[in-house]
Design a protein around this motif. Structure first.
Motif, short mmCIF file in Angstrom:
data_model
loop_
_atom_site.label_atom_id
_atom_site.label_comp_id
_atom_site.label_asym_id
_atom_site.label_seq_id
_atom_site.Cartn_x
_atom_site.Cartn_y
_atom_site.Cartn_z
N GLU A 175 0.83 -1.21 0.00
CA GLU A 175 0.00 0.00 0.00
C GLU A 175 0.87 1.26 0.00
O GLU A 175 0.58 2.23 -0.71
N LEU A 224 2.36 1.81 -3.44
CA LEU A 224 1.36 2.27 -4.40
C LEU A 224 1.07 3.75 -4.25
O LEU A 224 0.72 4.44 -5.22
N GLU A 238 -0.54 -6.45 -8.03
CA GLU A 238 -0.81 -5.03 -8.28
C GLU A 238 -0.25 -4.59 -9.63
O GLU A 238 -0.85 -3.77 -10.33
N ARG A 291 -2.71 -5.61 -12.29
CA ARG A 291 -3.89 -4.75 -12.31
C ARG A 291 -3.58 -3.38 -12.92
O ARG A 291 -4.47 -2.70 -13.43
N ASN A 292 -2.29 -2.98 -12.83
CA ASN A 292 -1.91 -1.67 -13.36
C ASN A 292 -1.10 -1.80 -14.65
O ASN A 292 -0.30 -0.91 -14.99
#
Length: 683
Positions: free
Chosen positions: A606, A609, A653, A656-657
């Protein structure tokens, strides 16, 4: 008029040289020759030989007899037909007596001293020829004259092209013929001045070749020759009995008189000091020559070459010391004596740099033991006895700075003067009680008893909160207990010390960084060696401190990990550098601490990100560097599980990106972690 012909040869200018070598060339060259001479800028004058009136240097009777004979030998009005050999050990002063005393007297009287040639490293007779030629004709042998010689050779060969204005184009050319310089012919025409050949044993020519070469000067040219050398060292080089016999035969044929120099340290030191020029160092040492000789005699060192270097280095050191400090006679005396003693002991390899760094403590420990238990203690017992009249271990310049000077030669005036200002000679602040107690061997009974009572009270009250200081106090008290001087036995001292460590831990005041722990667990701390290092209870305390500190670190890691994660998210470069070994500021604080394992993987992902691009790149660099040196950072292997979980979350992640730069950065960060895991598996 002293040897006007010789003086004219020394003062001759280039134009005159060319006129004598080839008048026709000088006439034809005209202005061109003048331009060449102007460009080369040779001086027509030679500094006159000057002699400082330093007074007579008193020598031992034996050496005075040798010096007197050499004076008679060099000033004989006829060729003696034999050479003189001056022998002695390395550093005994052979060169000084022959070159700086005997030969200098002749130079002072006649203006023309003997020619001195060091044979050190010379491999051929032509190398000796070159050196003799250089001294006979300094102008002809100069760098500028080599240019003229090349000019002459160019003229002889045909056409010489010269660029006068440096524009890369030839401005003039000459096409005459010219005879070549004949160096051997110049030697024959030179009047005899006497020859001194030094470093016989260091010449790379074979003894047979060398003595045969020297014999030419003695037997065929009528020169007066003195040979200086360590004959015993030369004999070691001769491998067979036949070689030794051949050398002895040639030596006996060549050498008519042989003398052995007697080491004369006082006369040499007076001479060395009188040579000094820089002020105020020269005046300082000249006014303390007797003390300097006394200290040198106490060292028992006979190598005058080392003595000369010690004086020159002391001159350098004094030039960096504030003159105001030297007005304190005690400080000045102790500075000089401690430097000379440590320099000569270091040069003779009696003391190593590490010995000098801790010289005060080692000296005290040796005094306490009273008998040799190992080679180093034996050395310090001898040094204590030899230098008992001097404060050689506690001068105004700290031992670590002196050690650096001896090791590297580097002298920093600011560092040196700051050390002197903090010394007992000038410091206005009182030395800590435990440090004064560390020198108990030098204390009066009343002073010792008062200090011991103070230190014991403060120790029991846990007032020594710095671990390095606490360990020194414990070591000192245990040492006193062994000598029957402390009412508290070693077991009770250990029990109290452990209670003090626990008390600091419970109060949150146990401070010990990883960077300093290795030093505290080692030889010493704060410039002092720990006493009682060989006492079992002291070792037990060390292990107890280590274990307690590891427990403290483990308990504090979650809080430190949270702080670290926040700093990484904010792009703090020093926080990133704290994870791996680097010489940059803030680097390496956690290089061997598994601190990342105390961060929840989801929180780390987190944070990355939400971090800036530069912060993610800094974290990427830290992860890539952190696991490269597992031999010095083995504890980071405990982070393997954390890396596996965190890398998987980052990969999700990144997927997803996908198609975004941020996704690519996260993917690269995950790759760095996966590479680290593979390193663990192959190591």
């Amino acid at each position: 008029m002293k040897d006007s012909g010789s003086r004219l040869a020394r003062n001759i200018d280039i134009r005159g040289v060319l006129v004598r070598l080839c008048p026709w060339t000088a006439m034809k060259c005209g202005a061109l020759l003048g331009r060449v001479c102007h460009m080369l800028q040779f001086s027509r004058t030679e500094s006159e030989s000057t002699t400082d009136n330093k007074g007579a240097t008193k020598m031992t009777p034996k050496n005075e007899q040798i010096t007197s004979f050499l004076h008679e030998y060099f000033t004989m009005g006829y060729a003696p037909g034999y050479a003189v050999m001056v022998k002695g050990k390395w550093g005994a002063g052979k060169t000084w007596h022959v070159k700086d005393v005997a030969a200098q007297r002749i130079q002072d009287e006649t203006g023309r001293g003997p020619i001195y040639v060091s044979l050190y490293g010379i491999t051929t007779a032509s190398g000796i020829d070159d050196e003799i030629f250089r001294q006979l004709h300094p102008i002809l042998a100069s760098d500028g004259m080599r240019v003229v010689t090349r000019v002459a050779k160019g003229l002889m060969k045909g056409v010489l092209k010269i660029d006068l204005d440096g524009d890369g184009k030839d401005d003039a050319s000459i096409n005459p013929a010219m005879p070549e310089l004949d160096k051997a012919d110049i030697f024959k025409k030179s009047s005899s001045r006497g020859l001194i050949f030094d470093d016989l044993e260091r010449c790379e020519m074979t003894p047979k070749e060398l003595l045969g070469y020297i014999n030419f000067f003695v037997e065929h040219s009528g020169n007066k020759v003195v040979i200086i050398g360590n004959e015993k060292e030369l004999e070691h080089r001769l491998q067979t009995d036949g070689d030794k016999s051949e050398f002895a035969s040639m030596r006996d044929k060549l050498v008519g008189k042989s003398f052995e120099i007697e080491a004369d340290s006082k006369g040499a030191i007076i001479f060395f000091v009188n040579e000094l020029k820089s002020e105020p160092a020269a005046t300082f040492l000249k006014s303390r020559i007797d003390l300097l000789c006394e200290v040198h005699d106490a060292t028992g060192k006979q190598n005058l070459r080392d003595a000369r270097q010690a004086i020159l280095e002391l001159e350098r050191l004094l030039s960096h010391v504030d003159a105001e400090f030297l007005k304190n006679e005690d400080a000045a005396r102790d500075l000089m004596t401690s430097f000379i003693i440590l320099f000569l002991e270091y040069r003779s390899r009696n003391l190593a740099i590490n010995d000098i760094v801790s010289v005060s403590t080692r000296s005290m420990v040796a005094s306490m033991k009273g008998n040799a238990s190992d080679d180093k203690t034996d050395i310090f017992l001898d040094l204590n006895a030899r230098y008992m009249s001097y404060r050689w271990t506690e001068g105004p310049i700290s031992a670590d700075i002196l050690a650096q000077i001896l090791d590297t030669g580097h002298m920093d005036a600011d560092v040196i003067n700051a050390s002197i200002a903090k010394s007992k000679y000038f410091s206005t602040s009182e030395e800590p009680d435990w440090r004064r107690l560390a020198s108990y061997f030098r204390l009066e009974d009343a002073a010792f008893e008062g200090l011991l009572a103070t230190v014991l009270r403060r120790f029991k009250d846990n007032e020594y909160k710095v671990i390095g200081v606490m360990r020194h106090v414990v070591g000192i008290l245990m040492s006193l207990a062994q000598e029957g001087l402390c009412p508290m036995p070693s077991d009770e001292i250990l029990k109290q010390a452990k209670a003090n460590v626990v008390g600091l831990k419970d109060a949150g005041k146990l401070e010990l960084s990883d960077e300093h722990f290795g030093e505290l667990d080692g030889f010493g701390w704060g410039g002092l060696v720990f006493a009682s290092r060989d006492v079992p209870q002291f070792d037990e305390l060390t292990q107890f401190i280590r274990n307690t500190w590891e427990e403290t670190k483990a308990a504090s890691l979650p809080g430190k990990a949270e702080t670290l994660l926040k700093a990484l998210q904010e792009g703090d470069i020093q926080a990133a550098r704290s994870l791996y070994l680097t010489s940059s500021p803030g680097g390496g604080m956690f290089h061997d601490t598994p601190i990342l394992a105390n961060i929840e993987p989801k929180k780390f992902v987190e944070a990355m990100l939400n971090a800036s691009p530069s912060a993610v790149i800094a974290a990427m660099t830290a992860i890539g560097e952190r696991y490269k040196h597992l031999n010095v950072s083995p504890n980071v292997k405990k982070e393997k599980g954390w890396l596996v979980v965190t890398a998987a979350l980052l990969s999700d992640e990144a997927t997803r990106n996908a198609g975004r730069v941020s996704g690519l950065r996260i993917k690269n960060l995950a790759s760095r972690m996966e590479e680290a895991v593979s390193v663990f598996e192959t190591s």
